[in-house]
Enzyme design. Structure first.
Site, PDB file in Angstrom:
ATOM      1  N   LYS A 150       0.813  -1.223   0.000  1.00  0.00           N
ATOM      2  CA  LYS A 150       0.000   0.000   0.000  1.00  0.00           C
ATOM      3  C   LYS A 150       0.843   1.268   0.000  1.00  0.00           C
ATOM      4  O   LYS A 150       0.468   2.282  -0.584  1.00  0.00           O
ATOM      5  CB  LYS A 150      -0.953  -0.015   1.190  1.00  0.00           C
ATOM      6  CG  LYS A 150      -2.071  -1.039   1.074  1.00  0.00           C
ATOM      7  CD  LYS A 150      -3.007  -0.961   2.247  1.00  0.00           C
ATOM      8  CE  LYS A 150      -4.201  -1.901   2.070  1.00  0.00           C
ATOM      9  NZ  LYS A 150      -3.814  -3.309   2.009  1.00  0.00           N
ATOM     10  N   GLU A 183      -3.345   7.003   7.249  1.00  0.00           N
ATOM     11  CA  GLU A 183      -3.775   8.080   6.368  1.00  0.00           C
ATOM     12  C   GLU A 183      -5.121   8.625   6.833  1.00  0.00           C
ATOM     13  O   GLU A 183      -5.798   8.044   7.688  1.00  0.00           O
ATOM     14  CB  GLU A 183      -3.878   7.591   4.922  1.00  0.00           C
ATOM     15  CG  GLU A 183      -4.896   6.505   4.699  1.00  0.00           C
ATOM     16  CD  GLU A 183      -4.837   5.940   3.285  1.00  0.00           C
ATOM     17  OE1 GLU A 183      -3.797   6.095   2.625  1.00  0.00           O
ATOM     18  OE2 GLU A 183      -5.832   5.342   2.851  1.00  0.00           O
ATOM     19  N   GLU A 187      -9.053   0.846  -6.362  1.00  0.00           N
ATOM     20  CA  GLU A 187     -10.098   1.255  -5.437  1.00  0.00           C
ATOM     21  C   GLU A 187      -9.956   2.737  -5.090  1.00  0.00           C
ATOM     22  O   GLU A 187      -8.853   3.225  -4.849  1.00  0.00           O
ATOM     23  CB  GLU A 187     -10.048   0.395  -4.171  1.00  0.00           C
ATOM     24  CG  GLU A 187     -10.206  -1.094  -4.478  1.00  0.00           C
ATOM     25  CD  GLU A 187     -10.457  -1.916  -3.238  1.00  0.00           C
ATOM     26  OE1 GLU A 187     -10.257  -1.393  -2.124  1.00  0.00           O
ATOM     27  OE2 GLU A 187     -10.848  -3.083  -3.379  1.00  0.00           O
ATOM     28  N   GLU A 229      -6.231   1.960  -2.928  1.00  0.00           N
ATOM     29  CA  GLU A 229      -5.253   0.894  -3.124  1.00  0.00           C
ATOM     30  C   GLU A 229      -5.542   0.202  -4.443  1.00  0.00           C
ATOM     31  O   GLU A 229      -6.600   0.402  -5.046  1.00  0.00           O
ATOM     32  CB  GLU A 229      -5.312  -0.129  -1.981  1.00  0.00           C
ATOM     33  CG  GLU A 229      -6.638  -0.869  -1.884  1.00  0.00           C
ATOM     34  CD  GLU A 229      -6.649  -1.865  -0.742  1.00  0.00           C
ATOM     35  OE1 GLU A 229      -5.566  -2.277  -0.295  1.00  0.00           O
ATOM     36  OE2 GLU A 229      -7.756  -2.221  -0.286  1.00  0.00           O
ATOM     37  N   ARG A 246      -5.143  -8.685  -8.249  1.00  0.00           N
ATOM     38  CA  ARG A 246      -5.711 -10.035  -8.282  1.00  0.00           C
ATOM     39  C   ARG A 246      -7.160  -9.958  -8.730  1.00  0.00           C
ATOM     40  O   ARG A 246      -7.697  -8.875  -8.961  1.00  0.00           O
ATOM     41  CB  ARG A 246      -5.643 -10.656  -6.884  1.00  0.00           C
ATOM     42  CG  ARG A 246      -6.300  -9.770  -5.819  1.00  0.00           C
ATOM     43  CD  ARG A 246      -6.392 -10.447  -4.479  1.00  0.00           C
ATOM     44  NE  ARG A 246      -6.756  -9.535  -3.405  1.00  0.00           N
ATOM     45  CZ  ARG A 246      -7.979  -9.130  -3.124  1.00  0.00           C
ATOM     46  NH1 ARG A 246      -8.976  -9.540  -3.888  1.00  0.00           N
ATOM     47  NH2 ARG A 246      -8.215  -8.309  -2.114  1.00  0.00           N
TER      48      ARG A 246
END
Length: 717
Positions: free
Chosen positions: A151, A235, A310, A323, A327
């Site tokens: 991340k 964050e 996202e 992030e 996958r």
């Protein structure tokens, strides 16, 4: 695979072709003569392994399953052409046992590995090990895995690619004290999350220093347990935000496109509960801008597979990179439903070196799709449930539910284990409009029959009928806003109550008639009608009594007359003991699930929720009014395990005073750290478990002296 097993798989929605709404229809995007692989090993389990195998079978590719001791009889093992044991039940010794999986690859001669999601799906070391052996990883290359799977690095890369990012600390948080310092600099609320985490694991929101300290320790433990990497970053938490993600596809030739957005704002503990595609909030301009940034990020890391970018979106449609999941996502089916693209198939073609057969112009928004994640869990306490599935009937087996897709890894007789995520299935519905998809989802949930474990269908059913959800007025805080005191079950309105009363009365009468026929079968001819024309009954629901008179009509219909003048006309062919009753009540199709019966008490499920209903004759009800109920003995001074799991930490000792609501034990279950709190203020009398113990549901952990006994206990000590 035997014909019997194939039949079962088709019935259970794990082998049949998808619905006609466009799901996996390829729409001319794929060319069957493009060479890929002869054999693929799926390095995963459960529903996602079954999902990948379905596409492999359609492409003529043999599949290899891996399994732990707990999954030896699992559905994904039965579906595969070959299966290899990789270790004991615990995931760390089996599905995260890299040497065993690599040995399985070599032993079976698999040319490629599809990792599904979770486990090794975002592990660059696993990619390198496969590449060293000449085996293809069906996913992005090691660079994308390393950068976007972390991340912190992904955020830096996103900033370089001019993708909007959330303000936060650009580094790894060392300890809880630093987390508190940074949180105050950034400004509350903040999000602590594992650098290498995913799926809500290792992720905590905090609103003050105390929550930050506790959240740091819990997130660290979850991350260490789930992905063996306890690094955290911090964050700004964008309050009142929406969680919207963009599906991307890339190939090894520098091409990349996006497949529109998915709305994933309905979350509980940072795990998605209900998703839909498209989003009610995103307009074409915002969709285009978000898609362009997602594609730019994919190209920045030479992305060559399916992935998801996202974003958090605020009320003004400003969006911020959250992030990138390198996958296949859990919620990919709703994108397949609205685009007609088989995402797994595209991953396989890209891994084999073929360029994308799609362009951005090929991708439109066709209809609406909704996904509900069906879990084995207590819907009120949100705690996992384990056990044997004594009955399992998917809604696809019911009439009028053609536009339903069920992705699952279980069948009737399967066991929900304490060792893995308790997902039962991903239930997806499709419609030309959102209203159509929602109506189908409601009907599908009503017709989903699961026995043997608790499940979350009650809250799923309630969520999709909430006024704010229907309007599309949602945020990531939806569940907390709508259920501030937790989900307490659905409150039936007057019409729904009448339906349940009518169904219960019918079930009672049908059972009594059957009993009378049985008692009289040796004494009367079968053609003699011994059924009375009417029954006077009292139906008790939620402590409220409803006197009713039931009667059979000439056409075979059943009528329930209530004392307030309401009349319910019911027609059904339900037989005693069947798990579901599909009926027409006053012209409306209604499903009432029959769970069990104890004497006159029926346990019925209506609109998702379970209800206890007592049906008696008028005389029996009068006599019952003179019987006193026994009150349950209070066990407030006992802390029991709300679920099976492993005791990770005990934060008190015998003789210590604790305050009500204090975190005194942490229990790890289903890969999550679950803090348990003192149910009362008092003094710890005895601790019955130790750290590291595996304990079962309802097992006693601690016993307390009540507050009024505290001074006496201290005197004894």
């Amino acid at each position: 695979m035997s014909a019997i097993v194939r039949t079962v798989l088709r019935r259970r929605g794990c082998y049949r072709r998808p619905i006609s709404a466009g799901l996996l229809s390829r729409r001319g995007y794929a060319t069957k003569d493009r060479k890929t692989f002869d054999k693929i090993l799926i390095a995963n389990r459960g529903e996602i392994a079954c999902r990948v195998m379905k596409t492999c079978k359609e492409m003529g590719i043999k599949s290899v399953a891996i399994y732990s001791d707990a999954d030896a009889q699992a559905l994904h093992v039965r579906m595969a052409d070959e299966a290899v044991r990789v270790g004991p039940a615990t995931a760390t010794e089996s599905y995260l046992n890299m040497p065993a999986i690599l040995e399985a690859v070599e032993t079976t001669g698999a040319q490629a590995v599809h990792p599904g999601y979770g486990f090794f799906s975002e592990n660059s070391v696993f990619f390198d090990e496969l590449e060293h052996r000449g085996v293809t990883f069906i996913g992005p290359a090691t660079h994308a895995l390393s950068v976007m799977g972390d991340k912190l690095e992904s955020k830096r890369t996103a900033m370089e690619a001019q993708v909007n990012t959330v303000p936060g600390f650009d580094g790894i948080v060392k300890d809880a004290d630093e987390a508190i310092k940074l949180a105050n600099e950034i400004g509350y609320p903040v999000m602590l999350k594992a650098s290498a985490g995913g799926g809500g694991k290792g992720m905590r929101i905090s609103w003050n220093d105390e929550e930050t300290r506790q959240g740091f320790h819990l997130a660290t433990e979850e991350a260490k347990s789930a992905v063996k990497d306890d690094r955290l970053l911090i964050e700004k938490f964008v309050d009142k935000s929406r969680h919207i993600e963009i599906q991307v596809l890339g190939d090894k030739h520098g091409n990349a496109i996006h497949l529109n957005e998915r709305e994933c704002s309905i979350q509980r503990r940072n795990q998605k509960v209900v998703e839909e595609a498209p989003s009610t909030f995103i307009d074409p301009g915002t969709r285009s801008a978000m898609g362009a940034q997602a594609v730019a990020l994919a190209k920045a890391v030479d992305y060559s597979s399916a992935g998801t970018v996202e974003f958090l979106v605020d009320s003004s449609k400003n969006f911020y990179f959250l992030e990138m999941n390198t996958r296949l996502q859990v919620e990919h089916p709703i994108t397949e439903l609205t685009t007609g693209v088989d995402i797994v198939e595209q991953m396989i073609y890209s891994a084999a070196g073929h360029p994308l057969s799609l362009t951005q112009d090929d991708i439109g928004v066709n209809g609406w799709a909704i996904e509900a994640r069906v879990y084995a869990e207590d819907p009120v306490r949100f705690l996992p449930s384990i056990g044997y599935l004594s009955t399992y009937i998917e809604p696809t087996e019911r009439p009028g539910l053609e536009n339903v897709r069920v992705d699952t890894g279980i069948v009737e007789g399967s066991t929900i284990s304490m060792y893995y995520d308790p997902m039962i299935s991903k239930l997806c519905t499709y419609g030309e409009t959102r209203d159509e998809a929602l109506a189908t989802m409601a009907k599908a949930l009503d017709n989903y029959c699961i026995r043997g474990v608790n499940h979350n269908i009650p809250i799923l059913r309630d969520i999709i009928t909430q006024p704010s959800f229907i309007k599309g007025d949602i945020t990531t805080n939806f569940i907390n806003d709508v259920y501030p005191d937790g989900f307490q079950g659905r409150t039936l309105n007057s019409e729904e109550t009448d339906e349940l009363i009518a169904a219960a009365a019918f079930m009672h009468v049908r059972r009594e008639e059957l009993a009378r026929q049985f008692l009289n079968q040796d004494r009367q001819s079968e053609d003699i009608d011994i059924t009375p024309e009417s029954w006077d009954l009292v139906v008790t629901l939620n402590k409220e009594r409803y006197p009713v008179t039931t009667s059979w009509e000439m056409d075979g219909g059943f009528t329930v007359e209530m004392d307030n003048g309401r009349r319910m006309e019911l027609s059904t062919d339900w037989s005693v003991g069947e798990p579901m009753m599909l009926a027409n009540i006053n012209g409306k199709d209604v499903t009432v699930q029959y769970e069990s019966r104890r004497g006159r008490r029926l346990y019925l499920r209506h609109y998702g929720d379970k209800h206890s209903v007592v049906v008696q004759s008028t005389r029996s009800a009068e006599l019952a009014g003179h019987v006193l109920d026994k009150s349950a003995e209070s066990q407030l001074n006992i802390l029991r395990a709300p679920m099976p799991g492993v005791v990770k930490s005990i934060l008190c000792v015998a003789g210590e005073s604790v305050a009500e609501g204090a975190n005194i034990v942490t229990l790890e279950a289903m890969k999550m750290q679950n803090p348990l709190f003192a149910p009362m203020s008092g003094i710890v009398k005895e601790v019955f478990v130790r750290e590291g113990d595996s304990i079962g549901e309802d097992e006693v952990i601690l016993e307390f002296y009540p507050q009024e006994q505290e001074s006496k206990a201290q005197q004894k000590q």
